[in-house]
Design an enzyme around this catalytic site. Structure first.
Site, PDB file in Angstrom:
ATOM      1  N   ASP A   1      -4.077  -3.145  -1.973  1.00 21.49           N
ATOM      2  CA  ASP A   1      -4.071  -1.869  -1.261  1.00 21.49           C
ATOM      3  C   ASP A   1      -3.730  -0.787  -2.275  1.00 21.49           C
ATOM      4  OD1 ASP A   1      -3.490   0.408   0.103  1.00 21.49           O
ATOM      5  OD2 ASP A   1      -2.202  -0.540   1.608  1.00 21.49           O
TER       6      ASP A   1
ATOM      7  N   PHE B   1       3.378  -1.213   2.922  1.00 19.83           N
ATOM      8  CA  PHE B   1       2.837  -0.321   3.948  1.00 19.83           C
ATOM      9  C   PHE B   1       1.319  -0.282   3.802  1.00 19.83           C
ATOM     10  CE2 PHE B   1       1.532   3.690   5.839  1.00 19.83           C
ATOM     11  CZ  PHE B   1       2.174   3.614   7.063  1.00 19.83           C
TER      12      PHE B   1
ATOM     13  N   LYS C   1      -6.610   8.318   0.371  1.00 22.35           N
ATOM     14  CA  LYS C   1      -5.757   9.395  -0.152  1.00 22.35           C
ATOM     15  C   LYS C   1      -6.458  10.206  -1.260  1.00 22.35           C
ATOM     16  CE  LYS C   1      -1.210   7.571   1.162  1.00 22.35           C
ATOM     17  NZ  LYS C   1      -0.554   8.573   1.991  1.00 22.35           N
TER      18      LYS C   1
HETATM   19  C1  LIG Z   1      -0.356   1.897   0.389  1.00 22.49           C
HETATM   20  C2  LIG Z   1      -0.856   2.575   1.634  1.00 22.49           C
HETATM   21  N1  LIG Z   1      -1.767   1.950   2.403  1.00 22.49           N
HETATM   22  C3  LIG Z   1      -2.250   2.515   3.511  1.00 22.49           C
HETATM   23  C4  LIG Z   1      -1.826   3.751   3.934  1.00 22.49           C
HETATM   24  C5  LIG Z   1      -2.384   4.344   5.193  1.00 22.49           C
HETATM   25  O1  LIG Z   1      -3.314   5.351   4.884  1.00 22.49           O
HETATM   26  P1  LIG Z   1      -3.785   6.348   6.025  1.00 22.49           P
HETATM   27  O2  LIG Z   1      -2.582   7.095   6.480  1.00 22.49           O
HETATM   28  O3  LIG Z   1      -4.827   7.206   5.360  1.00 22.49           O
HETATM   29  O4  LIG Z   1      -4.355   5.519   7.118  1.00 22.49           O
HETATM   30  C6  LIG Z   1      -0.862   4.444   3.173  1.00 22.49           C
HETATM   31  C7  LIG Z   1      -0.366   5.741   3.625  1.00 22.49           C
HETATM   32  O5  LIG Z   1       0.701   6.199   3.290  1.00 22.49           O
HETATM   33  C8  LIG Z   1      -0.369   3.838   1.999  1.00 22.49           C
HETATM   34  O6  LIG Z   1       0.550   4.436   1.233  1.00 22.49           O
END
Ligand SMILES: Cc1ncc(COP(=O)(O)O)c(C=O)c1O
Length: 400
Positions: free
Chosen positions: A221, A136, A250
């Protein structure tokens, strides 16, 4: 004006379906709703509130900066942004930082940078991005397409092209897909939303080797795993593997919206003036708060405490499991813990989340079968015990 959960349905786009209660106040790892009911927060805003709610150092940074300077745009720079970037580069592999407002935006910048780097250095043919099923990476159209859950990216028309997926932990499948056309491999160093799934140590090393072999960039990520969540500032620091680009968000802002893309000086060169940008990226309020979070999190005391809390959670969940036999696996790293339900409760993770809320504890799910705990990195032991006692009550009611 009195507003309630019912008002939500009257005025909001229905893409979310929030809980029935409306939280109004938080302190540390406790939250209160409109009726004064108290909850222990094991969700932390989906791995965001790394120092709990209203941490004094963050409130101080926000109010001090709020009395000085709120916003400038990137036509000008500002001190909090430069200070934060300096601290991030000193603490990681990176030499350069790009600030954004969210995890998706940090990943979007990472993907665009990888594509531009490949175009400049090798030509237009080298544009393939490989990512992993169940990954994700956010909800912009590029990042959601790179994410490995087509359900999230289907139904919006033609997707960005040259994006491929293979199974996580399947090095042979990755090797089969990689070629001189691969420009980047994007992965979470521990899949969060996908079910709290750790990579095998050999897999991470193998991905790095394949990226080196095919002149492809390795993008980590770390939006969910980063900023202390797994017990080091970034999870890569425990893998023995260094990425070329890293996305953070986050916990970085501890609740104030901010994202960051970190990379080396050589790669950063390819985002020349005008190639990418954001009105709010590097906003002084966001950066001042994130700097305060950094100063607290980037200490042995907090990072070692994360490891202690991991043991605490895993130990207590195992005890609960001895009594109810509902989990087939308890896993994760640091304050990112997943408890996978046995087949008898498959698909029911959300029922446990709802039952927990009824007993005064907020938990998360990671897919249909995994209950996820992403509490504050400094949650007091007493709150862990009390929250898990409440969760056990919820389990008792649910499974009888
Ligand atoms: C691993 C990862 N990447 C990207 C995101 C997306 O982040 P945002 O919701 O701040 O755009 C999340 C959100 O849950 C995530 O867990």
């Amino acid at each position: 004006m009195k507003v309630t959960r019912a008002t939500f349905d009257e005025v909001m786009v229905p893409n979310y379906n929030p809980a029935k209660m409306v939280p109004v106040k938080g302190e540390g790892s406790r939250v209160w709703d409109q009726e004064g009911v108290e909850y222990i927060d094991f969700a932390g805003g989906i791995a965001v509130n790394c120092l709990g709610h209203c941490h004094p150092a963050m409130v101080k940074a926000l109010t001090e900066q709020g009395n000085k300077l709120w916003h400038l745009s990137n036509v000008f720079t500002n001190e909090p942004a430069i200070r934060l970037a300096k601290k991030l580069t000193e603490a990681t592999f990176a030499d350069r930082v790009y600030f954004a407002n969210s995890g998706a935006e940090a990943n979007e910048a990472a993907l665009k940078l990888a594509r531009r780097w490949a175009l400049d250095k090798f030509g237009a043919e080298k544009n393939e991005i490989i990512a992993f099923t169940k990954g994700f990476h956010g909800r912009t159209f590029f990042t959601v397409t790179v994410g490995g859950q087509p359900a999230y990216s289907d139904g919006f028309g033609p997707k960005p092209g040259a994006v491929e997926h293979v199974d996580y932990n399947d090095l042979a499948a990755l090797e089969a897909k990689m070629s001189d056309k691969t420009c980047a491999v994007m992965m979470e160093p521990l899949q969060g939303e996908g079910g709290v799934i750790s990579p095998d140590a050999e897999f991470v090393k193998g991905v790095r080797e394949l990226c080196d072999k095919y002149n492809a960039l390795l993008v980590f990520d770390e939006v969910q795993t980063g900023f202390g969540r797994t017990g080091s500032l970034y999870a890569y620091q425990q893998t023995g593997v260094t990425p070329d680009i890293l996305a953070s968000a986050k916990s970085l802002g501890g609740g104030f919206p901010i994202g960051a893309m970190l990379t080396t000086a050589e790669i950063a060169e390819h985002l020349k003036p005008g190639t990418h940008g954001s009105t709010y990226g590097g906003n002084p309020l966001a950066c001042a708060v994130a700097e305060a979070v950094f100063d607290v999190v980037h200490t042995d005391e907090v990072l070692n405490g994360v490891k202690h809390r991991e043991e605490l959670f895993k130990g207590k969940l195992a005890e609960i499991n001895e009594r109810y036999n509902i989990f087939k696996d308890i896993r994760g790293q640091g304050c990112l813990i997943g408890a996978e339900l046995t087949d008898a409760y498959a698909g029911k993770a959300r029922d446990f989340l709802n039952a927990g809320a009824d007993e005064g504890v907020m938990v998360l799910v990671a897919g249909p079968n995994v209950i996820r705990f992403t509490p504050s990195l400094i949650i007091p032991e007493a709150d862990v015990n009390e929250g898990l006692a409440r969760f056990e009550k919820a389990i008792a009611k649910l499974v009888g």
